[in-house]
Design an enzyme around this catalytic site. Structure first.
Site, mmCIF file in Angstrom:
data_model
loop_
_atom_site.group_PDB
_atom_site.id
_atom_site.type_symbol
_atom_site.label_atom_id
_atom_site.label_comp_id
_atom_site.label_asym_id
_atom_site.label_seq_id
_atom_site.Cartn_x
_atom_site.Cartn_y
_atom_site.Cartn_z
ATOM 1 N N GLY A 281 0.816 -1.219 0.000
ATOM 2 C CA GLY A 281 0.000 0.000 0.000
ATOM 3 C C GLY A 281 0.842 1.257 0.000
ATOM 4 N N CYS A 282 1.879 1.263 0.802
ATOM 5 C CA CYS A 282 2.734 2.455 0.898
ATOM 6 C C CYS A 282 3.516 2.674 -0.391
ATOM 7 C CB CYS A 282 3.671 2.342 2.099
ATOM 8 S SG CYS A 282 2.759 2.340 3.672
#
Length: 158
Positions: A46-47
């Site tokens: 996600g990051c």
């Protein structure tokens, strides 16, 4: 849980070490609009998606007068690897002590896979040229957040 910032609040100043071996300070960016985004951990799916979305939108954000700074509790060495692996050219700041995360309301309880945990609350705060909060978004999604932010700021998607 740390208090969240609201539009009109004075954005807390910070000076943090960055992936490139330097530092970034909000006070040094005074006079410019700054997008400060807080993310849990470099090099996670996600990051990485979120960071790459910022990277890919950097020209349009800069063209509209915005600087971008990413902040996580990761150590500088991990951020340096992440920046190099993903060709990230905006500052990635290390807040291992979590003081900036807490000051911005981006550290606290959150739900992760149905469990309550303490950690980074994925958040974005836009600071205006006078150092005040122009926009504060908490519990944002990694995917699609930058596109929504650009819409919220009235920045063309090109």
């Amino acid at each position: 849980m740390s208090a969240r910032l609201a539009v009109g609040d004075v954005a807390p100043d910070f000076t943090l070490p960055t992936a490139d071996g330097g530092t970034v300070s909000l006070s040094a960016l005074r006079g410019r609009s700054v997008v400060v985004y807080f993310y849990p951990a470099a090099a996670t799916p996600g990051c990485t998606t979120q960071a790459c979305d910022f990277r890919d939108s950097l020209a349009s954000l800069a063209g509209a007068g915005y600087e971008v700074v990413g902040v996580s509790p990761d150590p500088v060495a991990k951020l340096a690897t992440f920046a190099a692996d993903e060709s990230l050219t905006f500052p990635l700041a290390s807040d291992v002590e979590r003081t900036t995360l807490e000051a911005y309301g981006a550290w606290g309880e959150k739900k992760l896979y149905g469990k309550v945990v303490t950690g980074v609350i994925r958040s974005t705060v836009v600071v205006d040229p006078e150092g005040k909060v122009a926009l504060a978004q908490y519990n944002v999604k990694a995917t699609g957040h930058v596109a929504k932010l650009r819409r919220d700021l009235g920045i063309d998607a090109r």
